[in-house]
Enzyme design. Structure first.
Site, PDB file in Angstrom:
ATOM      1  N   LYS A 106      -2.988   1.773  16.053  1.00 44.18           N
ATOM      2  CA  LYS A 106      -3.163   1.062  17.332  1.00 44.18           C
ATOM      3  C   LYS A 106      -1.769   0.752  17.891  1.00 44.18           C
ATOM      4  CE  LYS A 106      -6.392  -0.954  18.949  1.00 44.18           C
ATOM      5  NZ  LYS A 106      -7.079  -0.625  20.235  1.00 44.18           N
ATOM      6  N   TYR A 125      -4.167  -5.950   4.085  1.00 49.60           N
ATOM      7  CA  TYR A 125      -4.858  -6.513   2.919  1.00 49.60           C
ATOM      8  C   TYR A 125      -3.871  -7.104   1.915  1.00 49.60           C
ATOM      9  CZ  TYR A 125      -9.102  -4.120   4.545  1.00 49.60           C
ATOM     10  OH  TYR A 125     -10.168  -3.695   5.289  1.00 49.60           O
ATOM     11  N   ASP A 138     -16.021   4.462   6.269  1.00 56.05           N
ATOM     12  CA  ASP A 138     -17.432   4.068   6.189  1.00 56.05           C
ATOM     13  C   ASP A 138     -18.247   4.661   7.347  1.00 56.05           C
ATOM     14  OD1 ASP A 138     -17.102   2.747   3.854  1.00 56.05           O
ATOM     15  OD2 ASP A 138     -17.833   0.802   4.550  1.00 56.05           O
TER      16      ASP A 138
END
Ligand code: NAD
Length: 369
Positions: A193, A142, A254
């Site tokens: 990952k 981000y 979430d």
């Protein structure tokens, strides 16, 4: 008697309604005589824009920096859809996170037994669930540079985001997760990952090094982020603390949130570095937004806001006994069948925002008689 300075930023929409209930709890805590909370109030988001033309004033930023903890409601709403980009309501929250250097976002996902039916999963999978997701909040894709859309000149464009993590960023978020695990059930799952991302390889290596050097009493497992998402839905009770980067943390928290039923139930904490005096900057806020669709109607669930205050007691003021008390009061009120509209079920009693606050206060009185 310890004296703490809380800076309250109710914000927009339902923010002021739920903050009012949290403030009554703060007064109750101060009234017990063991601690004194001094509250001051500021403006953020659309409310700040209407008053000052910015999403948070310099004055209020200075007060946030000086406070022992910032308690934040929610920002935004259709009224401010067309304000200049830099003054949009969310810019106030982003500025707070940046200037307070809040790199660790803690999002508990707790399923109260009384609400197990509200989850999209079967009761036995979620009842008693208690997960803590620790998300890195100030780095990663981000914020990494370059971040741009380039015109390739052949009718094509290229969108670029950059995932970057330095060792120190991974070390400090790993320590937050291990410290939490030590006072919980002693297990951290680190998620990245590494099979396809270099930043994931480094993440895995650094978390393992911190574990080996400083936290061998805690159990560490590694789980690829896609598998972690699947496992959260398959068997969520296997998790205690999950530590992960900004992007995966955004998504996994979430997913975990929905295991517990309603947005109106979910608190969060964002923490900065601990200074030489043992203090750290911190901001506590519900996960949900300003819910303009129900603002001003007394329908908002104040539990996420009150739960955020509980986190402040735990992580800023070392008041875990009072935090446990507040958690018990909330669980008991739900157990008695009181529900705001968002968590309403057949046969239960519908209450307003203020009535839910009343019930939690009455329960606190009962528990401490
Ligand atoms: P939202 O979280 O505000 O609302 C989503 C749904 O959940 C709505 O139906 C709302 O009524 C319900 N809801 C949320 N909190 C509730 C509560 N405490 N009690 C009962 N019901 C509740 O998300 P949205 O509708 O996508 O966004 C509304 C505004 O909030 C937008 O301007 C958005 O940008 C902003 N927002 C702010 C934050 C923040 O301040 N941290 C976070 C998310 C969204």
């Amino acid at each position: 008697m310890p004296n703490y300075n809380l800076f309250l930023l109710p914000g927009d929409g339902i923010g002021p309604e739920i903050m009012a209930e949290a403030e009554r709890i703060i007064d109750w805590l101060s009234g017990r005589g063991d601690v004194r909370f001094e509250c001051s109030h500021g403006l953020v988001g659309g409310a700040a824009y209407d008053a000052h033309g910015v999403a948070i004033s310099e004055d209020d930023m200075a007060r946030a920096l000086a406070a022992d903890a910032v308690i934040f409601g929610a920002v935004g709403g259709p009224k401010w859809d067309d304000v200049p980009y830099d003054a949009r309501p969310e810019a106030g929250l982003l500025r707070l996170r940046k200037d307070l250097k809040l790199f660790a976002n803690l999002r508990p996902a707790i399923c109260y037994p009384a609400l197990a039916e509200a989850s999209s999963l079967r009761r036995e999978l979620v009842e008693g669930l208690d997960i803590m997701i620790v998300r890195e909040l100030t780095g990663g894709v981000y914020f990494g540079e370059p971040k741009e859309i380039v015109d390739l000149g052949n009718g094509q464009k290229r969108g670029i985001d950059t995932q970057v993590y330095d060792t120190y960023e991974i070390e400090r978020i790993a320590r937050v997760a291990f410290d939490l695990a030590r006072v919980r059930r002693g297990k951290v799952i680190s998620s990245e990952k590494r099979n396809v991302m270099k930043s994931g390889v480094l993440w895995h290596e650094v978390v393992s090094d911190v574990h080996q050097a400083e936290y061998s009493d805690v159990t560490l497992e590694h789980m690829l982020a896609d598998n972690c998402g699947m496992q959260l839905v398959r068997n969520p009770k296997q998790f205690d603390v999950i530590v992960t980067d900004n992007l995966f943390g955004d998504m996994l928290s979430d997913v975990a949130a929905m295991l517990t039923g309603s947005l109106g139930m979910l608190p969060s904490a964002s923490l900065g570095e601990t200074d030489a005096g043992g203090k750290r900057k911190a901001l506590y806020e519900p996960v949900h937004g300003s819910a303009p669709d129900i603002a001003g109607q007394g329908k908002a669930n104040p539990i996420a806001m009150i739960g955020s205050l509980t986190m402040a007691l735990r992580y800023s003021f070392n008041m875990s006994a009072e935090a446990d008390l507040l958690d018990t009061a909330i669980a008991n009120v739900l157990g008695r069948g009181l529900r705001t509209a968002d968590i309403m079920q057949d046969g239960k009693t519908l209450v307003s925002t203020h009535e839910m606050g009343d019930a939690i206060l009455a329960e606190l009185d009962l528990l401490t008689e």
